[in-house]
Write a protein that holds these residues in place. Structure first.
Motif, PDB file in Angstrom:
ATOM      1  N   HIS A  16     -16.502 -14.818 -21.436  1.00 42.61           N
ATOM      2  CA  HIS A  16     -15.624 -15.852 -22.000  1.00 42.61           C
ATOM      3  C   HIS A  16     -15.204 -15.386 -23.392  1.00 42.61           C
ATOM      4  CE1 HIS A  16     -17.624 -18.335 -18.945  1.00 42.61           C
ATOM      5  NE2 HIS A  16     -16.491 -19.030 -18.953  1.00 42.61           N
ATOM      6  N   ILE A  17     -13.917 -15.240 -23.617  1.00 44.71           N
ATOM      7  CA  ILE A  17     -13.410 -14.801 -24.918  1.00 44.71           C
ATOM      8  C   ILE A  17     -13.751 -15.857 -25.975  1.00 44.71           C
ATOM      9  CG2 ILE A  17     -11.332 -14.178 -26.215  1.00 44.71           C
ATOM     10  CD1 ILE A  17     -10.219 -13.225 -23.394  1.00 44.71           C
ATOM     11  N   VAL A  18     -13.421 -17.117 -25.687  1.00 46.64           N
ATOM     12  CA  VAL A  18     -13.853 -18.240 -26.526  1.00 46.64           C
ATOM     13  C   VAL A  18     -15.013 -18.887 -25.770  1.00 46.64           C
ATOM     14  CG1 VAL A  18     -13.227 -20.468 -27.528  1.00 46.64           C
ATOM     15  CG2 VAL A  18     -11.522 -18.634 -27.428  1.00 46.64           C
ATOM     16  N   PRO A  19     -16.224 -18.839 -26.309  1.00 53.61           N
ATOM     17  CA  PRO A  19     -17.388 -19.369 -25.607  1.00 53.61           C
ATOM     18  C   PRO A  19     -17.220 -20.834 -25.182  1.00 53.61           C
ATOM     19  CG  PRO A  19     -18.070 -18.168 -27.557  1.00 53.61           C
ATOM     20  CD  PRO A  19     -16.584 -18.310 -27.635  1.00 53.61           C
ATOM     21  N   VAL A  20     -17.748 -21.153 -24.023  1.00 54.90           N
ATOM     22  CA  VAL A  20     -17.693 -22.520 -23.508  1.00 54.90           C
ATOM     23  C   VAL A  20     -18.373 -23.478 -24.495  1.00 54.90           C
ATOM     24  CG1 VAL A  20     -18.449 -24.031 -21.622  1.00 54.90           C
ATOM     25  CG2 VAL A  20     -17.577 -21.734 -21.120  1.00 54.90           C
ATOM     26  N   THR A  25     -12.797 -22.390 -22.033  1.00 61.21           N
ATOM     27  CA  THR A  25     -12.712 -22.849 -20.646  1.00 61.21           C
ATOM     28  C   THR A  25     -12.942 -21.694 -19.680  1.00 61.21           C
ATOM     29  OG1 THR A  25     -10.355 -22.372 -20.455  1.00 61.21           O
ATOM     30  CG2 THR A  25     -10.965 -24.543 -21.351  1.00 61.21           C
ATOM     31  N   ASP A  26     -12.963 -22.020 -18.397  1.00 61.82           N
ATOM     32  CA  ASP A  26     -13.064 -21.015 -17.346  1.00 61.82           C
ATOM     33  C   ASP A  26     -11.683 -20.585 -16.855  1.00 61.82           C
ATOM     34  OD1 ASP A  26     -15.855 -20.855 -17.305  1.00 61.82           O
ATOM     35  OD2 ASP A  26     -16.048 -22.488 -15.866  1.00 61.82           O
ATOM     36  N   ASP A  27     -10.640 -20.929 -17.604  1.00 63.93           N
ATOM     37  CA  ASP A  27      -9.284 -20.527 -17.232  1.00 63.93           C
ATOM     38  C   ASP A  27      -9.147 -19.003 -17.348  1.00 63.93           C
ATOM     39  OD1 ASP A  27      -8.492 -23.156 -16.786  1.00 63.93           O
ATOM     40  OD2 ASP A  27      -7.834 -23.416 -18.860  1.00 63.93           O
ATOM     41  N   GLU A  28      -8.275 -18.430 -16.512  1.00 59.91           N
ATOM     42  CA  GLU A  28      -8.091 -16.973 -16.478  1.00 59.91           C
ATOM     43  C   GLU A  28      -7.831 -16.365 -17.852  1.00 59.91           C
ATOM     44  OE1 GLU A  28      -5.435 -15.058 -13.677  1.00 59.91           O
ATOM     45  OE2 GLU A  28      -5.862 -16.667 -12.253  1.00 59.91           O
ATOM     46  N   TYR A  29      -7.030 -17.032 -18.672  1.00 59.49           N
ATOM     47  CA  TYR A  29      -6.666 -16.460 -19.967  1.00 59.49           C
ATOM     48  C   TYR A  29      -7.855 -16.363 -20.926  1.00 59.49           C
ATOM     49  CZ  TYR A  29      -6.525 -21.294 -21.644  1.00 59.49           C
ATOM     50  OH  TYR A  29      -6.854 -22.587 -21.959  1.00 59.49           O
ATOM     51  N   ASN A  30      -8.958 -17.042 -20.614  1.00 55.65           N
ATOM     52  CA  ASN A  30     -10.137 -17.010 -21.472  1.00 55.65           C
ATOM     53  C   ASN A  30     -11.250 -16.127 -20.899  1.00 55.65           C
ATOM     54  OD1 ASN A  30     -11.547 -17.853 -23.848  1.00 55.65           O
ATOM     55  ND2 ASN A  30     -12.805 -19.166 -22.559  1.00 55.65           N
ATOM     56  N   LEU A  31     -10.960 -15.426 -19.820  1.00 51.27           N
ATOM     57  CA  LEU A  31     -11.977 -14.591 -19.183  1.00 51.27           C
ATOM     58  C   LEU A  31     -11.595 -13.126 -19.285  1.00 51.27           C
ATOM     59  CD1 LEU A  31     -12.578 -16.724 -15.973  1.00 51.27           C
ATOM     60  CD2 LEU A  31     -13.951 -16.695 -18.064  1.00 51.27           C
ATOM     61  N   GLN A  32     -12.609 -12.279 -19.416  1.00 50.55           N
ATOM     62  CA  GLN A  32     -12.391 -10.847 -19.543  1.00 50.55           C
ATOM     63  C   GLN A  32     -13.522 -10.144 -18.797  1.00 50.55           C
ATOM     64  OE1 GLN A  32     -13.043  -9.525 -23.599  1.00 50.55           O
ATOM     65  NE2 GLN A  32     -11.435  -7.999 -23.383  1.00 50.55           N
ATOM     66  N   HIS A  33     -13.176  -9.161 -17.963  1.00 53.13           N
ATOM     67  CA  HIS A  33     -14.195  -8.371 -17.268  1.00 53.13           C
ATOM     68  C   HIS A  33     -14.631  -7.234 -18.180  1.00 53.13           C
ATOM     69  CE1 HIS A  33     -13.708 -10.616 -13.660  1.00 53.13           C
ATOM     70  NE2 HIS A  33     -12.430 -10.296 -13.539  1.00 53.13           N
ATOM     71  N   VAL A  34     -15.937  -7.075 -18.325  1.00 56.01           N
ATOM     72  CA  VAL A  34     -16.497  -6.039 -19.201  1.00 56.01           C
ATOM     73  C   VAL A  34     -17.731  -5.437 -18.534  1.00 56.01           C
ATOM     74  CG1 VAL A  34     -15.673  -7.117 -21.337  1.00 56.01           C
ATOM     75  CG2 VAL A  34     -17.928  -7.698 -20.472  1.00 56.01           C
ATOM     76  N   HIS A  35     -18.135  -4.259 -18.986  1.00 55.45           N
ATOM     77  CA  HIS A  35     -19.376  -3.658 -18.493  1.00 55.45           C
ATOM     78  C   HIS A  35     -20.552  -4.542 -18.902  1.00 55.45           C
ATOM     79  CE1 HIS A  35     -16.873   0.086 -19.167  1.00 55.45           C
ATOM     80  NE2 HIS A  35     -17.044   0.056 -17.863  1.00 55.45           N
TER      81      HIS A  35
END
Length: 55
Positions: A16-20, A25-35
């Protein structure tokens, strides 16, 4: 985050780019895939910074 290819055989986490906890939110724009290792590193820095702020 680290500059390495995402699909290099390492485990992947969703970050989560901006923590819940602070309104993210769990919206796509706030999620990022990382190792997985990068995800752990980001969260260890966050805890360290919040501990310093609370001192």
């Amino acid at each position: 985050m680290c500059g390495e290819p995402l699909l290099n055989g390492e485990e992947i986490e969703t970050h989560h780019i901006v923590p819940v906890a602070i309104g993210g939110t769990d919206d796509e724009y706030n999620l990022q895939h990382v190792h997985l290792a990068c995800h752990k590193q980001v969260h260890s820095k966050t805890k360290t910074q919040s501990q310093k702020a609370g001192s």
